[in-house]
Design an enzyme around this catalytic site. Structure first.
Site, short mmCIF file in Angstrom:
data_model
loop_
_atom_site.label_atom_id
_atom_site.label_comp_id
_atom_site.label_asym_id
_atom_site.label_seq_id
_atom_site.Cartn_x
_atom_site.Cartn_y
_atom_site.Cartn_z
N HIS A 70 1.00 -1.09 0.15
CA HIS A 70 0.02 0.04 0.02
C HIS A 70 0.77 1.37 0.04
CE1 HIS A 70 -2.40 3.39 1.68
NE2 HIS A 70 -2.49 2.94 2.64
N HIS A 82 1.44 5.42 -1.82
CA HIS A 82 1.65 6.43 -1.60
C HIS A 82 3.14 7.03 -2.88
CE1 HIS A 82 -1.12 6.99 1.89
NE2 HIS A 82 -0.89 6.18 2.12
N GLU A 89 -6.05 9.20 1.03
CA GLU A 89 -6.05 7.62 0.90
C GLU A 89 -7.06 7.45 -0.07
OE1 GLU A 89 -4.86 5.77 2.05
OE2 GLU A 89 -3.61 6.21 3.75
N SER A 115 -2.92 0.67 -4.03
CA SER A 115 -2.52 -0.94 -3.65
C SER A 115 -4.08 -1.57 -3.90
CB SER A 115 -2.55 -0.42 -2.78
OG SER A 115 -3.24 -0.38 -1.87
C1 H4B Z 1 -3.84 10.73 9.11
C2 H4B Z 1 -4.55 9.24 9.44
O1 H4B Z 1 -5.23 8.73 10.61
C3 H4B Z 1 -4.63 7.78 8.77
O2 H4B Z 1 -5.51 6.52 8.38
C4 H4B Z 1 -3.08 7.55 8.80
C5 H4B Z 1 -2.57 7.03 10.55
N1 H4B Z 1 -1.28 6.33 10.83
C6 H4B Z 1 -0.79 5.94 10.02
N2 H4B Z 1 0.10 4.65 10.42
C7 H4B Z 1 0.43 4.22 9.39
N3 H4B Z 1 1.34 3.57 9.96
N4 H4B Z 1 0.60 4.18 7.52
C8 H4B Z 1 -0.82 5.01 7.70
O3 H4B Z 1 -0.96 5.00 6.68
C9 H4B Z 1 -1.65 5.42 8.46
N5 H4B Z 1 -2.63 6.74 8.02
N1 TYR Z 2 -7.38 -1.75 1.76
C1 TYR Z 2 -5.78 -0.85 1.12
C2 TYR Z 2 -4.63 -0.92 2.96
C3 TYR Z 2 -4.77 0.10 3.42
C4 TYR Z 2 -5.30 -0.36 4.46
C5 TYR Z 2 -6.16 0.88 5.51
C6 TYR Z 2 -6.08 2.44 5.01
O1 TYR Z 2 -5.97 3.46 6.32
C7 TYR Z 2 -4.92 2.44 3.87
C8 TYR Z 2 -4.88 1.71 3.11
C9 TYR Z 2 -5.12 -2.23 0.73
O2 TYR Z 2 -5.34 -3.29 0.80
O3 TYR Z 2 -3.86 -1.92 0.10
FE FE2 Z 3 -2.49 5.03 3.64
#
Ligand code: H4B
Ligand code: TYR
Ligand code: FE2
Length: 515
Positions: free
Chosen positions: A343, A348, A388, A407
């Site tokens: 992902h 990203h 996202e 992703s």
């Molecule tokens: C900013 C928002 O809360 C978002 O969902 C964040 C939360 N914490 C995270 N932590 C990690 N390691 N990776 C991520 O993509 C996220 N997304």
């Molecule tokens: N659903 C995404 C992964 C993901 C999960 C939680 C998130 O906040 C963001 C991305 C994937 O399958 O690739």
């Molecule tokens: Fe993410």
């Protein structure tokens, strides 16, 4: 080294000792990132409170009263005396625990920011500075301003470097004299993982796979041991892990020419040409970090799992992306309930290498610094529906730029179908749109373009409640609070220099055109 070890120990003191999984007695529940984050924030608060209460209890029990040499008469009136000496603040407990590490940690120099209320104005200030000198402290930064409510009183921000044991004494004395409003211990990382171990509840694809969970812990350790500035350690991914990557990479390769936004397609092509993206092997975070740094200045640091929104967003302000390094379970390559390296890398990173999108990501991070919890929730919701799971228009068609869609091709096709609702991106309404990560989203937001999304977002941020403006200084890589004439002056000089380059470039191009 002692400081790092003590900071690590403090982190562990508050870190959640057990993961939220069934075997540790946490109720099984359908995964939801939002609920998880809220639930874990609550548990983190409770964990911290328990640790602090226990430490206060110990301080109560310890009959030994720390000798207070400080000249109290000169600084406080009887009514200010706070006779409950053991109302230890969290910082005092963190300091006391660090000191308990041993003589070296006790003598270690700690940087702290003191917010003081100087009831007798400059007189109090001179006494405080004398006390700092008495405790062999060094003043790194000092600023005062008139207290908004009480005439003649001053508020002061004093950043100091001082041996921990002396700092503990100073804090106690300032607290008892009613001078200390707030203190922040500046080198303790408050990077609290919301989970110590991955939260693999019943419906997590890897829940029943012991080997997978071991692998997750092994990779998580890299993140916990990581220190700012280190190269991100390489990981020898297994054949199974590379196969999972291959399954997703080949679908993205098929789908992105038609469905991904132009910015993503452009960088994806660069990554393939540079040999970083290929179907056979998972790219290493260190190599991706170097590529991104060249393009936009964004760099990576490894994250062991889901971080709190505030931690995660704050890093974006410094153009640092916290990336997981583990990979989803091979059983479910096409959608995983939590972020994983596929992902982060496929979703990203290409866009974090695009200047306009990198700027947008950093501005969400800058907006989060000093934001209230409510505003953090709004910013992470905007992050959710843009970075996202965002869609955008391109030559009349709807394209994908959200990392969680790029992703997860299953959700990508769902998002572009007519099943979910599509709404125009508008920060004010998007910021309060509820969401869950249990299934695909019922609503997706469509931006006119990435630049338009950025402009709308900036206007929305300007009405946020934070009483100061910040900027990221690319030369020092630090975030500056723009709250003094000097800072504004240096910013104007910086802008003048840029404008000079711009006008010279325009003139040269005009001259070249004429010739
Ligand atoms: C900013 C928002 O809360 C978002 O969902 C964040 C939360 N914490 C995270 N932590 C990690 N390691 N990776 C991520 O993509 C996220 N997304
Ligand atoms: N659903 C995404 C992964 C993901 C999960 C939680 C998130 O906040 C963001 C991305 C994937 O399958 O690739
Ligand atoms: Fe993410």
């Amino acid at each position: 080294m002692a400081a790092v070890a003590a900071a690590q120990k403090n982190r562990e003191m508050f870190a959640i000792k057990k993961s939220y999984s069934i075997e540790n007695g946490y109720p099984a529940r359908r995964r939801s990132l939002v609920d998880d984050a809220r639930f874990e924030t609550l548990v983190v608060k409770q964990t911290k409170q328990t640790v602090l209460d226990e430490a206060r209890q110990r301080a109560n029990d310890s009959s030994v009263e720390h000798e207070i040499e400080y000249d109290e008469k000169a600084t406080q009136k009887p009514e200010q005396q706070n006779d409950d000496d053991t109302g230890l603040t969290e910082e005092e407990i963190v300091l006391a625990n660090a000191i308990a590490e041993g003589p070296e940690a006790e003598r270690a120099i700690q940087r702290a920011a003191l917010i003081l209320r100087l009831r007798e104005g400059m007189n109090s200030l001179s006494r405080v500075l004398k006390a700092i000198e008495k405790y062999q402290g060094a003043v790194v930064h000092l600023e005062t301003r008139p207290n908004k409510k009480e005439n003649g009183q001053l508020d002061a921000l004093i950043k100091i470097d001082m041996a921990r044991s002396n700092l503990l004494q100073l804090i106690k004395n300032l607290r008892q004299s009613g001078t200390l409003e707030h203190i922040t211990l500046l080198d303790d990382c408050n990077h609290l993982m919301t989970k110590y171990e991955p939260d693999l509840d019943m419906n997590h694809p890897g829940f029943s796979d012991k080997e997978y969970r071991e692998r997750r812990k092994e990779i998580a350790e890299i993140a916990f041991a990581y220190k700012y500035g280190d190269p991100v350690p390489y990981i020898e991914y297994t054949e199974t892990e590379n196969k999972t990557w291959n399954a997703v990479f080949t679908t993205v390769l098929d789908l992105m020419p038609k469905h991904a936004c132009a910015e993503y397609r452009r960088v994806f092509k660069l990554l393939v040409e540079e040999g970083l993206f290929n179907a056979t092997g998972i790219p290493q975070l260190e190599d991706m970090s170097s590529f991104m740094k060249k393009c936009t200045g964004f760099t990576l640091r490894p994250a062991a799992g889901l971080l709190t929104a505030r931690d995660f967003l704050a890093s974006l302000a410094f153009r640092i992306f916290q990336s997981t390094q583990y990979i989803r379970h091979t059983k479910t390559p096409f959608h995983t309930p939590e972020p994983d390296c596929i992902h982060e890398i496929l979703g990203h990173m290409p866009l974090l290498a695009d200047p306009s999108f990198a700027q947008f990501s950093q501005e969400i991070g800058l907006a989060s610094l000093g934001a209230s919890d409510e505003e953090i929730e709004k910013l992470s919701t905007i992050y959710w529906f843009t970075v996202e799971f965002g869609l955008c228009k391109e030559a009349g068609e709807t394209k994908v730029y959200g990392a969680g869609l790029l992703s997860a091709y299953g959700e990508l096709l769902h998002a572009l179908s007519d099943k979910p609702e599509h709404r125009p991106f508008d920060p004010a309404t998007t910021a309060i749109q509820p969401y869950q990560d249990q299934e695909y989203q019922p609503v997706y937001y469509v931006a006119e373009s990435i630049d338009d999304m950025k402009d709308k977002f900036r206007r929305w941020v300007s009405q946020m409640s934070r009483p100061f403006e910040v900027r990221f200084n690319p030369h020092t890589q630090r975030v500056e609070v723009l709250d003094s004439v000097e800072k504004l002056d240096s910013l104007v000089h910086q802008l003048n220099t840029e404008l000079l380059h711009l006008s010279n470039a325009i003139n040269k191009m005009k001259t070249n055109e004429v010739e």
